[in-house]
Design an enzyme around this catalytic site. Structure first.
Site, PDB file in Angstrom:
ATOM      1  N   ARG A  32       0.872  -1.178   0.000  1.00  0.00           N
ATOM      2  CA  ARG A  32       0.000   0.000   0.000  1.00  0.00           C
ATOM      3  C   ARG A  32       0.908   1.228   0.000  1.00  0.00           C
ATOM      4  O   ARG A  32       1.641   1.450   0.963  1.00  0.00           O
ATOM      5  CB  ARG A  32      -0.912  -0.075   1.229  1.00  0.00           C
ATOM      6  CG  ARG A  32      -1.268   1.202   1.877  1.00  0.00           C
ATOM      7  CD  ARG A  32      -2.399   1.038   2.871  1.00  0.00           C
ATOM      8  NE  ARG A  32      -2.027   0.528   4.194  1.00  0.00           N
ATOM      9  CZ  ARG A  32      -1.293   1.180   5.093  1.00  0.00           C
ATOM     10  NH1 ARG A  32      -0.797   2.368   4.822  1.00  0.00           N
ATOM     11  NH2 ARG A  32      -1.053   0.638   6.266  1.00  0.00           N
ATOM     12  N   TYR A  85       5.156   4.768  11.317  1.00  0.00           N
ATOM     13  CA  TYR A  85       5.461   3.342  11.482  1.00  0.00           C
ATOM     14  C   TYR A  85       6.188   2.703  10.303  1.00  0.00           C
ATOM     15  O   TYR A  85       6.434   1.513  10.310  1.00  0.00           O
ATOM     16  CB  TYR A  85       4.188   2.547  11.813  1.00  0.00           C
ATOM     17  CG  TYR A  85       3.058   2.696  10.811  1.00  0.00           C
ATOM     18  CD1 TYR A  85       3.022   1.923   9.650  1.00  0.00           C
ATOM     19  CD2 TYR A  85       2.037   3.613  11.022  1.00  0.00           C
ATOM     20  CE1 TYR A  85       1.993   2.057   8.727  1.00  0.00           C
ATOM     21  CE2 TYR A  85       1.002   3.757  10.109  1.00  0.00           C
ATOM     22  CZ  TYR A  85       0.981   2.972   8.968  1.00  0.00           C
ATOM     23  OH  TYR A  85      -0.029   3.119   8.064  1.00  0.00           O
ATOM     24  N   HIS A 142      -2.920   4.209   5.500  1.00  0.00           N
ATOM     25  CA  HIS A 142      -4.090   3.315   5.607  1.00  0.00           C
ATOM     26  C   HIS A 142      -5.360   3.998   5.079  1.00  0.00           C
ATOM     27  O   HIS A 142      -6.116   3.435   4.297  1.00  0.00           O
ATOM     28  CB  HIS A 142      -4.266   2.908   7.068  1.00  0.00           C
ATOM     29  CG  HIS A 142      -5.488   2.106   7.336  1.00  0.00           C
ATOM     30  ND1 HIS A 142      -5.638   0.810   6.889  1.00  0.00           N
ATOM     31  CD2 HIS A 142      -6.638   2.423   7.992  1.00  0.00           C
ATOM     32  CE1 HIS A 142      -6.837   0.358   7.269  1.00  0.00           C
ATOM     33  NE2 HIS A 142      -7.455   1.316   7.927  1.00  0.00           N
TER      34      HIS A 142
HETATM   35  C1  LIG Z   1     -13.472  -6.850  13.333  1.00  0.00           C
HETATM   36  C2  LIG Z   1     -12.660  -5.614  13.191  1.00  0.00           C
HETATM   37  N1  LIG Z   1     -11.620  -5.382  14.018  1.00  0.00           N
HETATM   38  C3  LIG Z   1     -10.877  -4.251  13.876  1.00  0.00           C
HETATM   39  C4  LIG Z   1     -11.174  -3.344  12.904  1.00  0.00           C
HETATM   40  C5  LIG Z   1     -10.329  -2.066  12.772  1.00  0.00           C
HETATM   41  N2  LIG Z   1      -9.546  -2.115  11.527  1.00  0.00           N
HETATM   42  C6  LIG Z   1      -9.970  -1.484  10.406  1.00  0.00           C
HETATM   43  S1  LIG Z   1      -8.922  -1.702   9.133  1.00  0.00           S
HETATM   44  C7  LIG Z   1      -7.866  -2.640  10.071  1.00  0.00           C
HETATM   45  C8  LIG Z   1      -6.602  -3.207   9.472  1.00  0.00           C
HETATM   46  C9  LIG Z   1      -6.860  -4.298   8.479  1.00  0.00           C
HETATM   47  O1  LIG Z   1      -5.669  -4.632   7.807  1.00  0.00           O
HETATM   48  P1  LIG Z   1      -5.647  -5.619   6.597  1.00  0.00           P
HETATM   49  O2  LIG Z   1      -6.558  -6.759   6.809  1.00  0.00           O
HETATM   50  O3  LIG Z   1      -4.229  -5.937   6.320  1.00  0.00           O
HETATM   51  O4  LIG Z   1      -6.272  -4.780   5.369  1.00  0.00           O
HETATM   52  P2  LIG Z   1      -5.726  -3.425   4.692  1.00  0.00           P
HETATM   53  O5  LIG Z   1      -6.370  -2.287   5.433  1.00  0.00           O
HETATM   54  O6  LIG Z   1      -4.253  -3.430   4.775  1.00  0.00           O
HETATM   55  O7  LIG Z   1      -6.232  -3.480   3.296  1.00  0.00           O
HETATM   56  C10 LIG Z   1      -8.344  -2.756  11.388  1.00  0.00           C
HETATM   57  C11 LIG Z   1      -7.647  -3.472  12.458  1.00  0.00           C
HETATM   58  C12 LIG Z   1     -12.284  -3.608  12.068  1.00  0.00           C
HETATM   59  N3  LIG Z   1     -12.640  -2.789  11.082  1.00  0.00           N
HETATM   60  N4  LIG Z   1     -12.995  -4.752  12.220  1.00  0.00           N
END
Ligand SMILES: Cc1ncc(C[n+]2csc(CCOP(=O)(O)OP(=O)(O)O)c2C)c(N)n1
Ligand SMILES: [Mg+2]
Length: 401
Positions: free
Chosen positions: A293, A306, A297
């Site tokens: 990415r 980070y 985020h």
């Molecule tokens: C069940 C749940 N726990 C925590 C979150 C908070 N959260 C939103 S995005 C994220 C990171 C997800 O990372 P990844 O799966 O690698 O996807 P990316 O954002 O990198 O595409 C988190 C922890 C959430 N949306 N849903």
């Protein structure tokens, strides 16, 4: 004296260790090797790659034939338009026209490759990061951004578009995809469902439950993990000790593959095979794409807290759009005129989006409480009443002014 046909038997001069070493061969005939239960399930040791990062081709391979050239040109066109859309959406957050935007810059090969591997009547189960995938599926970008603008749960018709609403609760879409795909095959249709998922979300229970259900019931789902190395600020090394996220398929009996997610040709080739596997009735397939990415985020995140600028720069050299452009130009199927025409199309797309996002949406705030549950919970009823009272008070004070 011995008869001449009887050979002398050498004296046995053995040790207990020698007996142990020799015993399996000498005591019984070789047993046929037990079938390896993981055979055909494990991904290849290295991610599949068909183009080098500089766009030069690698030797062609029988397991992943290169997709037809017209498809690669279309992939390029959609990636260029998709990137322009992504830049525009980020700009809209700065102008206050969009509440939040999770960019997928750098992940264009995955976003568009996944869509091109599917038929229009296949189902897509996206997360919040897949806006580019959805616009490249032909969904109106204003409808796609409705959720991220905070206007409504989903701006497009999921049934019409065969595209589920974008999921913010991590990994829930994995279970939805398994259920829908199972339902489709149960009714005799050959629809495939593709569930996008991030690296971090493969730690969630719903991911494992979805993959397991799909495997047991042979639901035609492709689980497509975009490993972009971070879950917000959490790096992959703090997320898993697995050598590859694709290894997570083997425990459920699901064949898996890993691919260079910044190689558009390889992503399309690998997903095409995964989709064919699911459509043929062999059950789910798991693909891990190694990508990155490039942006924070979301617009609300500060990624410099980070990760190093050097790391980001190193990934800039693996840019998927430039990689495909170099390859197609070298093959003589893309020239300056075609590149300019696609760039112009992308500009017009962004200008149209900008203009339409300037219009104030007509939203009925109380409708946000509809369709959350079949029967609203007491909390929702209370919250709805609170909003209704606030709106009424605001209207009254506007009338007084
Ligand atoms: C069940 C749940 N726990 C925590 C979150 C908070 N959260 C939103 S995005 C994220 C990171 C997800 O990372 P990844 O799966 O690698 O996807 P990316 O954002 O990198 O595409 C988190 C922890 C959430 N949306 N849903
Ligand atoms: Mg991630």
């Amino acid at each position: 004296m011995r008869p001449p046909h009887v050979q002398e038997v050498p004296a046995v001069t053995t040790t207990p260790q020698a007996v142990r070493r020799a015993s399996p061969r000498t005591r019984r005939p070789a047993t046929p090797a037990a079938p390896d239960p993981s055979a055909g399930l494990l991904p290849q040791a290295e991610p599949v790659r068909l183009l080098n990062p500089d766009g030069t081709p690698l030797p062609s391979r029988a397991d992943y034939p290169e997709p037809p050239v017209e498809m690669l040109r279309e992939l390029y066109r959609r990636m260029v338009v998709g990137r322009r859309f992504d830049v525009q959406a980020t700009a809209l957050t700065k102008q206050g026209r969009l509440a939040v935007y999770p960019s997928s810059r750098g992940q264009e090969a995955c976003q568009v490759g996944a869509i091109l591997a599917l038929r229009d009547d296949d189902w897509v189960f996206p997360t919040y990061r897949e806006s580019m995938a959805l616009t490249s599926r032909g969904i109106d970008p204003v409808e796609v951004l409705t959720l991220l603008r905070g206007d409504w749960h989903c701006g497009y018709d999921p049934a019409l578009r065969h595209t589920a609403p974008q999921c913010t609760p991590l990994a829930t879409q994995c279970v939805h995809a398994a259920g829908l795909a199972y339902g489709e095959s149960y009714q005799g249709r050959d629809t495939v469902a593709l569930a996008f998922i991030g690296d971090g979300a493969t730690s969630e229970g719903d991911f494992h439950e979805g993959v397991n259900f799909a495997a047991v019931f042979k639901a035609p789902v492709v689980y497509f993990v975009q490993n972009n190395k971070y879950a917000i600020s959490v790096p992959l090394s703090r997320q898993t000790a697995a050598p590859s996220l694709a290894y997570k398929g083997v425990g459920y009996g699901v064949p898996s593959e890993q691919v260079d997610g910044n190689d558009p040709v390889a992503v399309l080739a690998v997903l095409t095979r995964a989709v064919a596997h699911a459509r043929a009735g062999h059950g789910p397939y798991l693909v891990e794409a190694h990508t990155y990415r490039m942006e924070p985020h979301t617009n609300a995140d500060d990624a410099t807290r980070y990760r190093d600028a050097d790391e980001v720069e190193a990934w800039r050299d693996r840019d998927p759009v430039a990689r495909l452009e170099t390859y197609l130009r070298a093959r003589g199927v893309l020239d300056d005129d075609a590149v300019a025409a696609i760039a112009e199309e992308a500009e017009a797309y962004a200008a149209d989006l900008r203009e339409r996002m300037n219009a104030r949406p007509t939203v009925e705030p109380l409708s946000l409480f509809d369709h959350v549950y079949a029967e609203p919970t007491p909390q929702l009823v209370e919250q709805r009443e609170q909003v209704r009272a606030e709106l009424a008070a605001a209207r009254e004070s506007e009338g007084d002014a």
